[in-house]
Design a protein around this motif. Structure first.
Motif, mmCIF file in Angstrom:
data_model
loop_
_atom_site.group_PDB
_atom_site.id
_atom_site.type_symbol
_atom_site.label_atom_id
_atom_site.label_comp_id
_atom_site.label_asym_id
_atom_site.label_seq_id
_atom_site.Cartn_x
_atom_site.Cartn_y
_atom_site.Cartn_z
ATOM 1 N N UNK A 1 -2.393 37.628 28.861
ATOM 2 C CA UNK A 1 -3.247 36.550 29.355
ATOM 3 C C UNK A 1 -2.736 35.217 28.796
ATOM 4 N N UNK A 2 -2.773 34.135 29.594
ATOM 5 C CA UNK A 2 -2.263 32.839 29.127
ATOM 6 C C UNK A 2 -2.966 32.291 27.887
ATOM 7 N N UNK A 3 -4.196 32.722 27.643
ATOM 8 C CA UNK A 3 -4.902 32.243 26.459
ATOM 9 C C UNK A 3 -4.182 32.697 25.190
ATOM 10 N N UNK A 4 -3.601 33.886 25.218
ATOM 11 C CA UNK A 4 -2.833 34.347 24.060
ATOM 12 C C UNK A 4 -1.614 33.460 23.840
ATOM 13 N N UNK A 5 -0.947 33.063 24.922
ATOM 14 C CA UNK A 5 0.185 32.145 24.811
ATOM 15 C C UNK A 5 -0.252 30.825 24.178
ATOM 16 N N UNK A 6 -1.389 30.309 24.636
ATOM 17 C CA UNK A 6 -1.856 29.005 24.159
ATOM 18 C C UNK A 6 -2.197 29.050 22.673
ATOM 19 N N UNK A 7 -2.827 30.122 22.236
ATOM 20 C CA UNK A 7 -3.176 30.245 20.822
ATOM 21 C C UNK A 7 -1.925 30.303 19.947
ATOM 22 N N UNK A 8 -0.888 30.957 20.456
ATOM 23 C CA UNK A 8 0.348 31.047 19.685
ATOM 24 C C UNK A 8 1.115 29.725 19.699
ATOM 25 N N UNK A 9 1.240 29.141 20.869
ATOM 26 C CA UNK A 9 2.053 27.931 21.001
ATOM 27 C C UNK A 9 1.421 26.716 20.335
ATOM 28 N N UNK A 10 0.106 26.548 20.475
ATOM 29 C CA UNK A 10 -0.533 25.333 19.978
ATOM 30 C C UNK A 10 -1.224 25.501 18.629
#
Length: 437
Positions: free
Chosen positions: A369-378
């Motif tokens: 899910x993109x939310x996992x990407x966002x938590x990692x990236x930001x």
């Protein structure tokens, strides 16, 4: 620059990136430095004199590793053998059960038999179940895992056991069930299922990938004919250290998926049973992950100054505290009763309405899910976000998501406070971006 929350005073003992808030021990585990060093020593020992190692030393090291497992998980060391991982262990148990090994009345599977499982089972194990069904002319029925909808009381043990047993039909001959469900972290009371299922002529395949080191129990006491788990999860062994336990009376008939040089060897060679001979050397590979299981089992108690029940209790306490913190901070409602929680806990996230869910489903992601990407990236935070409907029900994304928390001795409650703030920020960002799109 992002200010990360403090890690545990014990975190230095792992090799995890200190610039990442790592809250996902449940997916692939994590090794202590001392365990990785031990594995390197075993690998160097192999390369110094491989002939001696594979003919003499290997067998001694394997016995040492299985003795460490039995010390914590019960039973005789000779009841344990090694495989690559729990998926291979499940496939091995399925193949043996298909021949009647470990089934009531030793009855092989045949056309028309029903194989029962549930929607929170691990996908790879489900694939092996379906392949077995195709070959044997059986049918597979997958029942939804009974996670209560919003507004209803959390799922409790009595209700879960009643639901699982009620799902069994007159034609059910085998049940594949996790000890701890991978996506949701629910600890299933296996010992309350095995007796009633056997009485109804149903074989039980237990996927214990997350079990040992996560919850306090003894494998033989569960009442299952066999059991498999990943030592790389909560015991913290290197990847590639799966373990199989087989009830002693089934050893003579239980076979590995791959037959080795010892398939026809008489019991007694290397001072072990034919069961151990077959599994202990299924061709040449790198056995060092398996050999380091003993180092892992002994390593974490030495580091923490407590025993495995103490480690298990501390991890459970931390994940329950983290779950409560996120629930209060974000207005979330836990769906699972604490009696069914180990070191993993799920929380449902706010649903996306259908119009926003359709747009959101088109966003790219490296994870689920993109939310996992966002938590990692930001926010430099690694934690799994999963889609309830599409991942666990097989349909299109319906806007329902949940977060799965893990707790290991390198984590602190401050890390979950940081997660709560990061999650709130990203959920608000999501809403704004989708509404303005």
């Amino acid at each position: 620059m992002t200010t990360l929350p403090p890690r545990s005073d014990l975190a230095h003992a792992w090799t995890l990136d200190p610039e990442i808030v790592f809250l996902n021990h449940g997916s692939f585990g994590g090794c202590l430095r001392t365990v990785l060093e031990a594995q390197s020593r075993y690998r160097a020992e192999i390369e110094r004199e491989p002939v001696r190692f594979f003919n003499i030393t290997l067998w001694e090291r394997l016995d040492h590793a299985r003795a460490a497992v039995a010390e914590v998980m019960g039973g005789d060391p000779a009841d344990y053998v090694f495989c690559r991982n729990a998926t291979e262990g499940v496939a091995t148990m399925l193949e043996n059960a298909a021949e009647g090994v470990g089934t009531p009345a030793s009855r092989p599977l045949r056309p028309g038999d029903e194989l029962l499982t549930f929607s929170h089972e691990y996908p790879a194990c489900m694939h092996n179940l379906h392949r077995l069904a195709e070959r044997r002319g059986c049918t597979v029925r997958t029942e939804p895992f009974p996670v209560p909808p919003p507004g209803e009381p959390p799922l409790a043990a009595d209700a879960l056991v009643e639901y699982l047993l009620a799902a069994v039909s007159d034609t059910t001959r085998l049940v594949l069930v996790s000890h701890i469900t991978s996506p949701s972290g629910v600890v299933i009371p296996i010992d309350r299922l095995t007796g009633p299922l056997a009485e109804r002529g149903v074989a039980v395949i237990v996927d214990g990938a997350h079990g040992p080191g996560a919850t306090d129990f003894q494998i033989p006491a569960l009442g299952a004919p066999f059991y498999t788990f990943n030592a790389h999860k909560w015991f913290g062994a290197p990847k590639g250290a799966g373990v199989l336990w087989v009830r002693p009376d089934l050893h003579d008939r239980f076979r590995p998926l791959v037959l080795s040089n010892d398939a026809t060897t008489t019991a007694g060679r290397k001072k072990r049973s034919h069961f151990n001979l077959e599994f202990d050397y299924v061709g040449t590979d790198d056995p060092t992950a398996k050999l380091a299981v003993a180092d892992a089992i002994h390593g974490l108690p030495e580091l923490t100054g407590t025993n495995w029940p103490g480690i298990i209790a501390a991890n459970r306490d931390l994940v329950l505290e983290a779950r409560a913190l996120l629930a209060e901070s974000l207005g979330l409602r836990p769906q699972i009763d604490p009696e069914l929680i180990g070191p993993l806990a799920m929380l449902p996230l706010p649903d996306l309405p259908p119009d926003l869910a359709a747009a959101y489903a088109k966003r790219p992601t490296q994870f689920a899910d993109p939310l996992q990407d966002a938590l990692l990236e930001r926010h430099k935070t690694q934690v799994p976000i999963w889609r309830a409907g599409s991942m666990l029900g097989g349909g299109a994304f319906d806007g329902r998501r949940f977060i799965r928390l893990s707790a290991q001795r390198y984590n602190t409650i401050d890390q979950y406070r940081y997660l709560a703030d990061a999650l709130r920020t990203e959920l608000e960002r999501e809403q704004t971006e989708l509404q303005n799109a």
